[in-house]
Design a protein around this motif. Structure first.
Motif, PDB file in Angstrom:
ATOM      1  N   GLU B 409       0.136  -2.393   5.791  1.00 38.18           N
ATOM      2  CA  GLU B 409      -0.194  -1.866   4.473  1.00 38.18           C
ATOM      3  C   GLU B 409       1.059  -1.334   3.773  1.00 38.18           C
ATOM      4  O   GLU B 409       1.229  -1.488   2.559  1.00 38.18           O
ATOM      5  N   ARG B 410       1.947  -0.754   4.552  1.00 42.97           N
ATOM      6  CA  ARG B 410       3.178  -0.197   3.969  1.00 42.97           C
ATOM      7  C   ARG B 410       4.037  -1.306   3.359  1.00 42.97           C
ATOM      8  O   ARG B 410       4.509  -1.194   2.236  1.00 42.97           O
ATOM      9  N   LEU B 411       4.193  -2.402   4.114  1.00 40.49           N
ATOM     10  CA  LEU B 411       5.037  -3.495   3.626  1.00 40.49           C
ATOM     11  C   LEU B 411       4.430  -4.139   2.373  1.00 40.49           C
ATOM     12  O   LEU B 411       5.142  -4.426   1.409  1.00 40.49           O
ATOM     13  N   ILE B 412       3.113  -4.332   2.386  1.00 36.66           N
ATOM     14  CA  ILE B 412       2.467  -4.918   1.197  1.00 36.66           C
ATOM     15  C   ILE B 412       2.686  -3.993  -0.001  1.00 36.66           C
ATOM     16  O   ILE B 412       3.038  -4.439  -1.088  1.00 36.66           O
ATOM     17  N   THR B 413       2.510  -2.685   0.206  1.00 37.06           N
ATOM     18  CA  THR B 413       2.688  -1.738  -0.903  1.00 37.06           C
ATOM     19  C   THR B 413       4.124  -1.785  -1.429  1.00 37.06           C
ATOM     20  O   THR B 413       4.351  -1.766  -2.647  1.00 37.06           O
ATOM     21  N   ILE B 414       5.090  -1.886  -0.525  1.00 39.66           N
ATOM     22  CA  ILE B 414       6.500  -1.976  -0.953  1.00 39.66           C
ATOM     23  C   ILE B 414       6.692  -3.227  -1.808  1.00 39.66           C
ATOM     24  O   ILE B 414       7.310  -3.182  -2.875  1.00 39.66           O
ATOM     25  N   LEU B 415       6.129  -4.339  -1.356  1.00 34.52           N
ATOM     26  CA  LEU B 415       6.373  -5.613  -2.049  1.00 34.52           C
ATOM     27  C   LEU B 415       5.655  -5.718  -3.399  1.00 34.52           C
ATOM     28  O   LEU B 415       6.140  -6.407  -4.296  1.00 34.52           O
ATOM     29  N   VAL B 416       4.514  -5.049  -3.522  1.00 34.77           N
ATOM     30  CA  VAL B 416       3.803  -5.150  -4.810  1.00 34.77           C
ATOM     31  C   VAL B 416       4.203  -4.041  -5.790  1.00 34.77           C
ATOM     32  O   VAL B 416       3.905  -4.130  -6.978  1.00 34.77           O
ATOM     33  N   SER B 417       4.880  -3.015  -5.294  1.00 36.77           N
ATOM     34  CA  SER B 417       5.272  -1.884  -6.159  1.00 36.77           C
ATOM     35  C   SER B 417       6.006  -2.294  -7.435  1.00 36.77           C
ATOM     36  O   SER B 417       5.750  -1.722  -8.506  1.00 36.77           O
ATOM     37  N   PRO B 418       6.942  -3.269  -7.372  1.00 32.71           N
ATOM     38  CA  PRO B 418       7.674  -3.597  -8.604  1.00 32.71           C
ATOM     39  C   PRO B 418       6.803  -4.105  -9.749  1.00 32.71           C
ATOM     40  O   PRO B 418       7.241  -4.111 -10.891  1.00 32.71           O
ATOM     41  N   PHE B 419       5.579  -4.520  -9.463  1.00 33.48           N
ATOM     42  CA  PHE B 419       4.705  -4.988 -10.547  1.00 33.48           C
ATOM     43  C   PHE B 419       4.127  -3.833 -11.362  1.00 33.48           C
ATOM     44  O   PHE B 419       3.612  -4.036 -12.459  1.00 33.48           O
ATOM     45  N   ILE B 420       4.154  -2.638 -10.781  1.00 34.54           N
ATOM     46  CA  ILE B 420       3.679  -1.478 -11.545  1.00 34.54           C
ATOM     47  C   ILE B 420       4.722  -1.172 -12.618  1.00 34.54           C
ATOM     48  O   ILE B 420       5.914  -1.069 -12.331  1.00 34.54           O
ATOM     49  N   THR B 421       4.247  -1.049 -13.836  1.00 37.74           N
ATOM     50  CA  THR B 421       5.157  -0.850 -14.961  1.00 37.74           C
ATOM     51  C   THR B 421       5.852   0.501 -14.899  1.00 37.74           C
ATOM     52  O   THR B 421       5.210   1.538 -15.038  1.00 37.74           O
TER      53      THR B 421
END
Lengths: 114, 654
Positions: B409-421
């Motif tokens: 879950e941590r890695l997925i959150t790291i990878l998707v974080s840049p999509f948050i404006t």
């Protein structure tokens, strides 16, 4: 008794305003106003059991929600005086009026139940 | 050399407030868990002695499951602070006392602080500190970090512990017989190992029985093999935890008396805020209010800065006359940096709105409300709490994933974080929305932010399906009490986050603006169409032609890789060489973009390559550059496809 009265008045008031907002094209503010209405009407969810406290929690939350939303509207009007003043519409004034009642409801519920 | 005192406790018990009160620091104190992601240090000289206080991340246990727990545990073991102060919340003591018992097993010289005692008194809760001292064998101080109550006493007690030769805290809790027998046997074996002498043998034995992975590995390296089955570890873990809670319950009965009758304010509000049907519309309404505040309320301030910048540019042009130096100062520096500074009120406004929600205690509720939705995305509300930090800046959002225990879950959150404006992208949206969607700014910004959340959600589903299959760990979180935001803390919050934007304006954006000016001015003295920047943009233009982007837009995207605000600086210069007024910039942009192209460009900026700082954060937090490059490639592909879809669908509708 007074809790049910407040819920009916405020839930109904915000529902009417929400519909008017949407009908006049202010969809997002209309959505917000209808959500506010739902906060009050869900106070009728549990009629039995902890009825009064349940209603009070909805009146309290609705009061805070209304206070924040009205606060934002008032700040927006005040700040707009710096450049192009925004004129509140009649529906906006009604929204503020209902919110005053919502805040009084909040004070009442806070004193009696919290 | 200063003596070291570590502050340990559950998340959101007021550790950072206490740290500020003890050291005179001005660390921002959040009303939600997981804010202290790395330790903070501060020095206090007290009665002639220098004491270094260390604020450690909030944890629920010393189980070393999440990175926060590992950081705290390793700090206590390796740095061996002279005193460990365990801070517990006066209105929610059980979980904090559980942590205290774990720390007591681990080491000596421990103190207990019961914080928020003023709030407890208001609610009719009375705590007898002498009973706590008697049962836990530790010095106990009742404090209120907010009012400062008990802080002097705490400093005196710490000083006493530092100066006296006594070893404090000797109470040990006795476990059921079968556990004690096992512990004694293991302790005997451990005592024979010289390399383990720096640890408390009983603590190692308890952790060994609990099946703690790090301790098992440590003992294995010393030749002590784990011959206990997984089921037995589970059984011991349960017996140990039950005994600890039993002990805490007994102590609580004697030490705490309560006269609470009415429901609490937080309970009453949570009944509605976290309601399964009302929770989501309330969350969306609050987000809309935040963006309305960001745009509508802050717009007049932006206009004031805008006029100020234009006046400054005019004045300098009159004073300096024509020439390359004037162009550098007016078009390059004022046009580039000023073009970004115009959006400072909007960015500060957004932080003010987010800060208000955080201070009020609403954001953890939002995490709780969306947890069910997040679970479907194979994430949890804990990930949401990290992601929402990304509205400010993606770097702290990625750092805060340290509190997520599940590595998948941590890695997925790291990878998707840049999509948050992040706030750096906001000026780009505001510029284009202001130019092409006049009168609908707040609604458009709200929709763009919602879309960025949807994109984040879809990406996490994709990552989960392709690379990291698994189920998330359910979210267990204590909801903090609601509190009225204090102006001081709110201003600290806004300044803490907003200053980053101003620092960037004075550093990276200034350098980038000068560089863009050089590339835009030369070789033909201000003829933008034959400049180096034009050559660069035109070289890549064919790739972006299907998206309807001209060379100016392509050039802006290239420079925007350093920091997203630079897209605005580039536009200010490329469109503003001939006319520096911002109204003219809006007109020039409106003439060059169609609403569809503008929307495609906005979504491209939303998704494409995170800035350099975020790429570095992904690499360091994921532990590999592979993931950082993967993120760059993925985001670039998503941005292109997304913009293409908008252009095609938009073209059909138009």
């Amino acid at each position: 008794m007074i809790e049910s009265f407040l819920i009916s008045i405020l839930g109904g008031g915000y529902a009417a305003l929400g519909i008017i907002y949407i009908a006049t094209g202010n969809i997002l503010w209309g959505f917000l106003t209808l959500t506010l209405s739902a906060v009050y009407f869900f106070g009728f969810e549990k009629v039995l059991g902890s009825g009064k406290e349940h209603k009070a929690s909805h009146i309290l939350t609705g009061g805070i929600f209304a206070l924040i939303a009205s606060g934002f509207l008032i700040i927006e009007w005040l700040v707009s005086l710096l450049s192009e003043p925004v004129k509140p519409t009649t529906v906006d004034w009604w929204f503020l009026g209902v919110s005053v009642v919502a805040f009084l409801g909040f004070l009442f519920a806070r004193k009696k139940f919290v | 050399m200063a003596d070291i005192v570590a502050l340990v406790g559950n998340p959101n018990v007021g550790k950072t407030s206490l740290f500020n009160a003890l050291t005179g620091s001005r660390q921002y104190v959040a009303n939600w868990p997981g804010v202290t992601v790395s330790r903070k240090e501060g020095i206090r000289r007290w009665r002639g002695r220098e004491i270094k206080f260390v604020d450690l991340p909030g944890i629920y246990s010393l189980g070393a499951l999440s990175l926060d727990e590992k950081i705290t545990r390793e700090y206590i073991i390796n740095e061996a602070p002279e005193v460990v102060v365990v801070v517990v919340d006066a209105l929610n003591m059980e979980q904090g006392l559980y942590l205290l018992l774990e720390v007591l097993e681990m080491r000596e010289n421990v103190m207990l602080v019961v914080n928020a005692i003023d709030e407890a008194r208001k609610r009719g809760v009375y705590i007898n500190k002498y009973e706590l001292e008697k049962h836990f064998g530790v010095h106990t101080v009742l404090t209120s970090a907010v009012t400062g109550e008990g802080v002097t006493e705490l400093l005196d007690k710490i000083l006493h512990m530092l100066t006296s030769k006594q070893v404090h805290s000797l109470v040990e809790i006795t476990y059921p017989e079968e556990v004690e027998d096992k512990i004694n046997k293991i302790v005997e074996i451990i005592r024979k190992k010289k390399e383990l002498h720096s640890y408390k043998p009983r603590w190692l034995a308890v952790k060994f029985l609990e099946g703690d992975a790090q301790v098992l590995e440590l003992l294995k390296s010393c030749g002590i093999e784990d011959e206990i089955s997984q089921e037995e570890h589970e059984k011991y873990r349960s017996l140990i935890a039950s005994r600890r809670y039993e002990y805490i319950e007994t102590v609580m009965k004697e030490a705490v008396s309560s006269k609470m009758e009415k429901m609490s304010f937080s309970e009453a509000i949570d009944h509605v805020m976290t309601h399964r049907f009302l929770g989501i519309p309330i969350f969306l309404s609050f987000m809309y209010l935040a963006f309305k505040f960001t745009f509508d309320v802050m717009a007049p301030f932006s206009e004031l800065i805008d006029s100020g910048m234009a006046a400054l540019g005019d004045w300098l042009r009159n004073v300096m006359g024509d020439g390359w130096a004037t162009s550098l100062v007016v078009d390059g520096v004022i046009g580039g940096v000023g073009g970004v500074l115009v959006f400072v009120p909007n960015i500060f406004g957004m932080f003010l709105a987010l800060g208000f929600m955080e201070e009020f205690g609403y954001l953890p509720r939002a995490a709780f409300v969306v947890d069910r939705l997040m679970y479907k995305l194979k994430l949890s509300g804990r990930s949401f709490m990290s992601l929402i930090l990304g509205f400010g800046c993606n770097v702290p959002a990625i750092m805060s994933t340290r509190g997520i225990g599940d590595p998948r879950e941590r890695l997925i959150t790291i990878l998707v974080s840049p999509f948050i404006t992040c706030s750096a992208r906001l000026p780009v949206y505001l510029l284009l929305v202001g130019a092409l969607f006049r009168g609908k700014e707040a609604a458009m910004i709200f929709i763009i932010y919602l879309s960025s959340m949807v994109l984040t959600a879809l990406s996490s589903i994709l990552w989960n399906k392709i690379l990291f299959k698994g189920e998330p760990v359910p979210l267990i979180m204590e909801l903090p009490r609601y509190r009225l935001p204090t102006l001081k803390n709110l201003m600290l919050y806004v300044w803490d986050r907003g200053k980053h934007f101003l620092e960037k304006a004075g550093s990276i954006i200034l350098i980038a603006s000068i560089l863009i000016w050089i590339l835009g001015y030369f070789p033909n003295a201000g003829d933008i169409n034959t400049s180096f920047a034009a050559h660069m943009g035109k070289a890549l233009e064919p790739i972006f032609r299907p998206l309807g982007f001209n060379w100016k837009m392509v050039t802006a995207l290239i420079f925007g890789m350093a920091a997203k605000e630079v897209v605005v600086s580039t536009f200010s210069m490329l469109y503003g060489f001939s006319d520096e007024a911002a109204a003219a910039l809006h007109q020039a942009i409106a003439a060059d973009f169609t609403p569809v192209t503008a929307l495609a460009f906005i979504f491209f900026v939303m998704a494409y390559i995170p800035c350099f700082a975020t790429i570095a954060a992904i690499a360091s937090e994921s532990g590999s550059w592979k993931w950082a490059w993967w993120s760059v490639l993925y985001s670039l592909s998503v941005a292109y496809v997304l913009a293409l879809i908008i252009v095609v669908v938009g073209g059909m509708i138009a």
